[in-house]
Design an enzyme around this catalytic site. Structure first.
Site, mmCIF file in Angstrom:
data_model
loop_
_atom_site.group_PDB
_atom_site.id
_atom_site.type_symbol
_atom_site.label_atom_id
_atom_site.label_comp_id
_atom_site.label_asym_id
_atom_site.label_seq_id
_atom_site.Cartn_x
_atom_site.Cartn_y
_atom_site.Cartn_z
ATOM 1 N N LYS A 118 0.870 -1.188 0.000
ATOM 2 C CA LYS A 118 0.000 0.000 0.000
ATOM 3 C C LYS A 118 0.898 1.227 0.000
ATOM 4 O O LYS A 118 1.477 1.597 1.011
ATOM 5 C CB LYS A 118 -0.920 0.020 1.223
ATOM 6 C CG LYS A 118 -1.883 1.205 1.214
ATOM 7 C CD LYS A 118 -2.851 1.136 2.394
ATOM 8 C CE LYS A 118 -4.040 2.073 2.242
ATOM 9 N NZ LYS A 118 -3.724 3.456 1.972
ATOM 10 N N ARG A 172 -3.529 8.589 -5.647
ATOM 11 C CA ARG A 172 -4.192 7.663 -6.553
ATOM 12 C C ARG A 172 -4.489 8.385 -7.866
ATOM 13 O O ARG A 172 -5.004 9.493 -7.860
ATOM 14 C CB ARG A 172 -5.500 7.198 -5.930
ATOM 15 C CG ARG A 172 -6.213 6.148 -6.721
ATOM 16 C CD ARG A 172 -7.398 5.653 -5.910
ATOM 17 N NE ARG A 172 -7.999 4.475 -6.495
ATOM 18 C CZ ARG A 172 -8.728 3.612 -5.807
ATOM 19 N NH1 ARG A 172 -8.929 3.780 -4.529
ATOM 20 N NH2 ARG A 172 -9.260 2.562 -6.407
ATOM 21 N N PHE A 214 -1.858 -0.686 -10.327
ATOM 22 C CA PHE A 214 -2.454 -1.799 -9.578
ATOM 23 C C PHE A 214 -3.768 -2.323 -10.145
ATOM 24 O O PHE A 214 -4.284 -3.317 -9.682
ATOM 25 C CB PHE A 214 -2.605 -1.461 -8.090
ATOM 26 C CG PHE A 214 -3.502 -0.296 -7.769
ATOM 27 C CD1 PHE A 214 -4.875 -0.475 -7.681
ATOM 28 C CD2 PHE A 214 -2.972 0.960 -7.532
ATOM 29 C CE1 PHE A 214 -5.709 0.588 -7.357
ATOM 30 C CE2 PHE A 214 -3.803 2.034 -7.213
ATOM 31 C CZ PHE A 214 -5.175 1.849 -7.125
ATOM 32 N N LYS A 221 -7.411 -3.106 3.896
ATOM 33 C CA LYS A 221 -6.113 -2.473 4.084
ATOM 34 C C LYS A 221 -5.639 -2.727 5.503
ATOM 35 O O LYS A 221 -6.434 -2.686 6.443
ATOM 36 C CB LYS A 221 -6.175 -0.973 3.789
ATOM 37 C CG LYS A 221 -7.222 -0.234 4.554
ATOM 38 C CD LYS A 221 -7.220 1.253 4.195
ATOM 39 C CE LYS A 221 -8.414 1.929 4.836
ATOM 40 N NZ LYS A 221 -8.526 3.346 4.595
HETATM 41 N N1 LIG Z 1 -1.903 -1.595 -4.026
HETATM 42 C C1 LIG Z 1 -2.876 -0.687 -3.882
HETATM 43 N N2 LIG Z 1 -4.136 -0.966 -4.256
HETATM 44 C C2 LIG Z 1 -5.135 -0.077 -4.107
HETATM 45 N N3 LIG Z 1 -4.965 1.132 -3.548
HETATM 46 C C3 LIG Z 1 -3.730 1.474 -3.143
HETATM 47 C C4 LIG Z 1 -2.632 0.580 -3.295
HETATM 48 N N4 LIG Z 1 -1.536 1.187 -2.803
HETATM 49 C C5 LIG Z 1 -1.927 2.376 -2.363
HETATM 50 N N5 LIG Z 1 -3.241 2.583 -2.539
HETATM 51 C C6 LIG Z 1 -3.978 3.777 -2.095
HETATM 52 O O1 LIG Z 1 -4.719 3.430 -0.941
HETATM 53 C C7 LIG Z 1 -6.057 3.837 -1.038
HETATM 54 C C8 LIG Z 1 -6.944 2.729 -0.581
HETATM 55 O O2 LIG Z 1 -7.355 2.944 0.709
HETATM 56 P P1 LIG Z 1 -8.851 3.391 0.922
HETATM 57 O O3 LIG Z 1 -9.701 2.555 0.089
HETATM 58 O O4 LIG Z 1 -9.205 3.362 2.339
HETATM 59 O O5 LIG Z 1 -8.853 4.867 0.403
HETATM 60 P P2 LIG Z 1 -8.513 6.078 1.332
HETATM 61 O O6 LIG Z 1 -9.729 6.377 2.128
HETATM 62 O O7 LIG Z 1 -7.925 7.134 0.485
HETATM 63 O O8 LIG Z 1 -7.438 5.426 2.282
HETATM 64 P P3 LIG Z 1 -6.337 6.020 3.172
HETATM 65 O O9 LIG Z 1 -6.997 7.042 4.024
HETATM 66 O O10 LIG Z 1 -5.914 4.815 3.929
HETATM 67 O O11 LIG Z 1 -5.322 6.538 2.228
HETATM 68 C C9 LIG Z 1 -6.306 4.094 -2.484
HETATM 69 O O12 LIG Z 1 -7.177 5.190 -2.647
HETATM 70 C C10 LIG Z 1 -4.949 4.336 -3.086
HETATM 71 O O13 LIG Z 1 -4.701 5.726 -3.162
#
Ligand SMILES: Nc1ncnc2c1ncn2[C@@H]1O[C@H](COP(=O)(O)OP(=O)(O)OP(=O)(O)O)[C@@H](O)[C@H]1O
Length: 590
Positions: A254, A259, A344, A425
């Site tokens: 992660k 993103r 990814f 996650k």
């Molecule tokens: N291997 C991966 N696969 C998917 N998402 C990934 C990966 N590595 C990093 N990410 C990031 O992690 C996020 C996924 O966590 P989540 O679905 O909770 O979104 P988030 O709320 O933005 O999370 P966080 O607050 O933990 O960054 C994605 O939006 C992406 O930006």
């Protein structure tokens, strides 16, 4: 369609915050709306002209609006009067309607104003560029105001200034569309799918109105229209992950970057952020380098753009990417803060949707489509089946500068627009105390003292209540800020100040200033406690009692890529609260 019908509906919606009533008003409005106008109505309801990803901003300043009102009121002293009214009510739309009421109505000259005309004029205003823009904008605005009655004028101004706040969430609009055009709220699901693959609620509305449910079911992905991202649930331990995912699944690093959803056709590249903003201009390097690595005609891919140390190849924290957000500094940031693009997922490939393909097939396809080089990478992935496997993979990922791991079920599709349990996650920090960070919305502030004079010294934060679409206060935070953070927050927040508290905010605090609930920041805290004052998850654990964060601290992360509705929800807060009680209980037993 007469604009008066819309203005009338707006008035009714303004006077309620109850979701059911809002839905009912919307249904009645949609039933009166011709097919070819409905998309425009849906955008206007949300205070927009086009879907977010097109980035059409109205950007009319208050000053200009005041001049335009004065002009159509036709009196020299009008500007002063408008300012006076504005000061009293705090709402320029309202002030305009007051002033225009006093104007002698020259009804015989008035043309009926239609939704189409208002919309076209607003769109023209938004797109004006070049010399004398201000004068030209003013001409359009006063032209509209001249023909509008006071109530219509009020709403035209609110749309122009971006202060139309009806409190209708996307879900409410979809409920109303389902009821109005299929007679059944259950059909919301089909609409949601269409919205998830297009991110364009106006287009969804037009389709259901003109082609019915069948049209919605045949809705397809369009290249260069962003798809709403799939999100992950969080787990606290390897054990919990195994419980939820079963036998064998994929673990990926992660990465802590931004993103990016890449839409590519030949040399043409458009990039969208997590909240579907067009961010192509921040990444000229991606636009230049990535097409060379792609073995396909047309694709939609997802990747994490991460800043790296060029000498060691190590991943650097997310903040390094924010240098690219400064105007006129992008080129410099590109060379000073180099990145890699770590792919990814693949969502669309040469004319076909990949959303229904299981993870494993999508990953294989992705590896075929993207040829790796120094700049383009596949996110490291490994099949895991035991707690030890995950632990080892997590260890490696943390050592190379990542925040944790993502765990993904092999046989599951890509669920656009939803946070489900097919992706989990696991972050290292989740494993101690409350440990978990929360993303909270800044709803108000208290002025600082001493070194912080003239800035916001303490911020009032809220979690998101998904069911009622309201932001509930959860804590005040005054620690963890550097001077630079305070400056930056002041800059961002001073544009969001409102005179009255937005009706979507639920808080009994007496803040010095209130903000539009828009900005999301990350905080950590030592624990979650019951609170008689704060409103998060109120009445869930105990009557008349909410939940609050104890010793909250800003982590340094301003989450510009998140919308307020992406903030931590009360459901998540409750889960954390219950989780911590369990840990305490278990500890006492030991
Ligand atoms: N291997 C991966 N696969 C998917 N998402 C990934 C990966 N590595 C990093 N990410 C990031 O992690 C996020 C996924 O966590 P989540 O679905 O909770 O979104 P988030 O709320 O933005 O999370 P966080 O607050 O933990 O960054 C994605 O939006 C992406 O930006």
């Amino acid at each position: 369609m007469e604009f008066a019908i819309l203005a009338d509906a707006f008035s009714k919606m303004e006077s309620t915050t109850k979701r059911l009533e809002l839905t009912q008003h919307l249904v009645e409005l949609f039933e009166k709306t011709p097919q070819d106008v409905i998309s425009r109505i849906v955008y206007l309801l949300q205070g927009k002209l086009r879907p977010d990803f097109e980035g059409v901003e109205l950007g009319v300043a208050e000053r200009l609006a005041i001049r335009a009102i004065a002009k159509s009121a036709g009196s020299d002293s009008a500007e002063k009067k408008i300012e006076e009214e504005y000061r009293k009510s705090g709402d320029l739309g309202h002030a305009a309607s007051k002033i225009l009421e006093q104007k002698e109505q020259t009804t015989f000259m008035m043309q009926d104003i239609t939704v189409e005309r208002v919309y076209e004029n607003l769109l023209t205003i938004a797109k004006l560029e070049g010399s004398k823009t201000q004068d030209r904008k003013m001409k359009y605005i006063s032209g509209l105001l001249n023909d509008a009655n006071p109530n219509e004028a009020k709403f035209i101004l609110k749309i122009l200034l971006g202060t139309l706040r009806l409190g209708v969430a996307e879900n409410t609009v979809m409920d109303a569309l389902a009821i109005a055009f299929t007679g059944n709220k259950e059909n919301r699901k089909a609409l949601e799918h269409a919205y998830n693959v297009s991110s364009d609620l106006g287009k969804v509305a037009e389709t259901i109105a003109s082609k019915g449910l069948k049209g919605i079911e045949e809705f397809e992905i369009n290249l260069f229209n962003p798809i709403r991202p799939m999100l992950a649930d969080r787990v606290k331990s390897e054990e919990e992950a195994i419980e939820k995912l079963g036998n064998v699944f994929a673990a990926e690093y992660k990465l802590d970057g931004e993103r990016v959803q890449l839409h590519i056709e030949g040399e043409k590249v458009i990039l969208f952020s997590r909240s579907l903003e067009n961010i192509t201009s921040y990444y000229p390097d991606i636009v230049e380098k990535i097409p060379k690595t792609i073995q396909a005609q047309k694709v939609i891919l997802e990747a994490e753009a991460v800043a790296i140390n060029e000498n060691t190849g190590e991943f650097l924290p997310f903040q390094e990417l924010m240098h690219r957000r400064r105007k006129y500094q992008v080129e410099k940031a590109v060379s000073q803060y180099p990145i890699t693009v770590n792919f990814f997922d693949v969502l669309y490939y040469d004319g076909k949707s990949c959303l229904e393909l299981p993870y494993e097939e999508r990953r294989n396809l992705l590896e075929k489509i993207v040829k790796e080089d120094d700049y383009a990478k596949h996110i490291p992935m490994s099949m895991v089946k035991s707690q030890e496997d995950i632990e080892e993979f997590l260890e490696n990922s943390i050592n190379s500068g990542c925040e944790g791991v993502m765990l993904k079920m092999l046989d599951k599709p890509y669920q656009a627009g939803s946070r489900g349990s097919y992706w989990l996650k696991l972050k290292r920090e989740y494993r101690n105390e409350l440990g978990d960070s929360l993303d909270l919305v800044v709803i108000g502030a208290f002025f600082g003292k001493g070194r912080r004079t003239g800035k916001y010294g303490t911020l009032l934060l809220a979690s998101y209540d998904y069911d009622t679409d309201v932001f509930t206060s959860i804590c005040k935070v005054g620690t963890g800020f550097t001077d630079e953070d305070l400056d930056q927050l002041y800059q961002i927040l001073s544009n969001k100040v409102t005179i009255k508290k937005n009706p979507r905010i639920d808080s009994d605090m007496e803040a010095d200033v209130w903000f539009e609930p828009e900005l999301v920041i990350e905080v950590v805290a030592s624990e979650i406690t019951l609170s008689p004052i704060h409103k998060a998850a109120r009445n869930e654990i105990r009557k008349d009692t909410g939940l609050a964060l104890r010793f909250p601290k800003f982590t340094g992360k301003i989450r510009l890529e998140k919308d307020a509705e992406d903030a931590s929800t009360n459901e998540e807060v409750l889960t954390l609260f219950k989780g911590q009680k369990k840990v305490a209980h278990d500890k006492n037993l030991m």
